[in-house]
Design a protein around this motif. Sequence first.
Motif, PDB file in Angstrom:
ATOM      1  N   GLU A  75       0.745  -1.370  -0.071  1.00 13.48           N
ATOM      2  CA  GLU A  75       0.307  -0.021   0.017  1.00 13.48           C
ATOM      3  C   GLU A  75       0.901   1.249  -0.340  1.00 13.48           C
ATOM      4  O   GLU A  75       0.523   2.664   0.119  1.00 13.48           O
ATOM      5  CB  GLU A  75      -0.767  -0.023   1.302  1.00 13.48           C
ATOM      6  CG  GLU A  75      -1.985  -1.465   1.067  1.00 13.48           C
ATOM      7  CD  GLU A  75      -3.291  -1.336   2.441  1.00 13.48           C
ATOM      8  OE1 GLU A  75      -2.601  -0.903   3.033  1.00 13.48           O
ATOM      9  OE2 GLU A  75      -4.435  -1.489   1.977  1.00 13.48           O
ATOM     10  N   HIS A  94      -1.020   4.476   7.365  1.00 16.08           N
ATOM     11  CA  HIS A  94      -2.472   3.638   6.909  1.00 16.08           C
ATOM     12  C   HIS A  94      -2.859   3.014   8.530  1.00 16.08           C
ATOM     13  O   HIS A  94      -1.918   1.468   8.055  1.00 16.08           O
ATOM     14  CB  HIS A  94      -1.920   4.180   5.920  1.00 16.08           C
ATOM     15  CG  HIS A  94      -3.004   2.311   5.480  1.00 16.08           C
ATOM     16  ND1 HIS A  94      -4.617   3.438   5.642  1.00 16.08           N
ATOM     17  CD2 HIS A  94      -3.110   1.137   5.353  1.00 16.08           C
ATOM     18  CE1 HIS A  94      -5.362   1.223   5.621  1.00 16.08           C
ATOM     19  NE2 HIS A  94      -4.457   0.614   4.541  1.00 16.08           N
ATOM     20  N   HIS A  96      -6.691  -0.087  10.681  1.00 18.02           N
ATOM     21  CA  HIS A  96      -8.010   0.308  10.380  1.00 18.02           C
ATOM     22  C   HIS A  96      -8.513   0.031  11.597  1.00 18.02           C
ATOM     23  O   HIS A  96      -8.859  -0.199  12.173  1.00 18.02           O
ATOM     24  CB  HIS A  96      -8.205  -1.537   9.998  1.00 18.02           C
ATOM     25  CG  HIS A  96      -7.296  -1.433   8.083  1.00 18.02           C
ATOM     26  ND1 HIS A  96      -7.243  -2.763   8.330  1.00 18.02           N
ATOM     27  CD2 HIS A  96      -7.017  -0.657   7.570  1.00 18.02           C
ATOM     28  CE1 HIS A  96      -6.704  -2.857   6.791  1.00 18.02           C
ATOM     29  NE2 HIS A  96      -6.305  -1.122   6.389  1.00 18.02           N
ATOM     30  N   HIS A 157     -13.070   0.391   3.717  1.00 15.02           N
ATOM     31  CA  HIS A 157     -11.660  -0.588   3.890  1.00 15.02           C
ATOM     32  C   HIS A 157     -10.564   0.654   5.419  1.00 15.02           C
ATOM     33  O   HIS A 157     -10.054  -0.660   6.456  1.00 15.02           O
ATOM     34  CB  HIS A 157     -10.358   0.489   2.816  1.00 15.02           C
ATOM     35  CG  HIS A 157      -9.081   0.056   2.845  1.00 15.02           C
ATOM     36  ND1 HIS A 157      -8.452   0.258   2.234  1.00 15.02           N
ATOM     37  CD2 HIS A 157      -8.496  -0.469   4.033  1.00 15.02           C
ATOM     38  CE1 HIS A 157      -7.118  -0.530   2.595  1.00 15.02           C
ATOM     39  NE2 HIS A 157      -6.797  -0.499   3.451  1.00 15.02           N
TER      40      HIS A 157
HETATM   41 ZN   LIG Z   1      -4.965  -1.129   4.806  1.00 13.06          ZN
END
Ligand SMILES: [Zn+2]
Length: 280
Positions: A75, A94, A96, A157
């Motif tokens: 990513e 990044h 979740h 996401h």
């Molecule tokens: Zn992710």
Amino acid sequence: MNEYKLKEQICEIGRRVYAKGFAAANDGNISVRLNDREILCTPTMVSKGFLKPEDLCKVDYEGKQLAGTRKRSSEILLHLSVYKHRPDVQAVVHCHPPHATAFGVAHEPVPKCVLPEVEVFLGEVPVAVYETPGGQKFADTIVPYVKDCNTIILANHGTVTFGPDLEKAYWNSEIIDAYCRILILARQIGNVNYFTDGQTEELLDLKKKLGYDDIRFHRGQDCELCAHTEFGRGYTEEEACACPTSGKASANGHAAATPDVDTLVRLVTDQVMAALAKSV
Ligand SMILES: [Zn+2]
């Protein structure tokens, strides 16, 4: 800070991301800008809670791996979208976080004008459209918003947060998740109450004095400061707004339009009349 210290800091932030429950298994990735050629980033398939400095990778601005024995995160292109459009940003996280991600799953716009700290540190938090993670198309989903904010929710996401250093980039992940959790709790107890326009203006004045930027400083007079009526109605009923804002596109990639009530009434009437005509 030298490169090794930065690597240690990435490992430390990884431990915090994992301890907060923001990244299950090998979820999430962290990066730091080293200079105008190199970026440090976390490897793929490693838990963020157990990173070691020697696990980290170095990539260029096209995502090509320059150093590190492990393969760089898939990513990383998402992070590059931030660095390319925001020269002031030095670090990207990044992950979740469950409460913030819940807004992205529900396609629920994050309301403004509820908590002072959130107004000052985050401001507007857009929800970017969904794309399959990993590719350039996925990385491009945040480009329309990245100039105007420091926290973006990725539909279905997670979140991407960024800042002038790694600690502050990570703080934004904590702030958005705590905020979303409070919103969910408040809705369960009763109403979410908002600041008045006057109270919001006072906070925005304070934000300006503290040296933070906010998209609302640059908008026309006609644009609402809070626009909180969107919260709870979701994207489908969201009104299209001409303000140069983020968070106005619906998660399926189309700007949400105001339903034309006259057309709807006419359609329903026509169908009722047709059904009546048949039954006679
Ligand atoms: Zn992710």
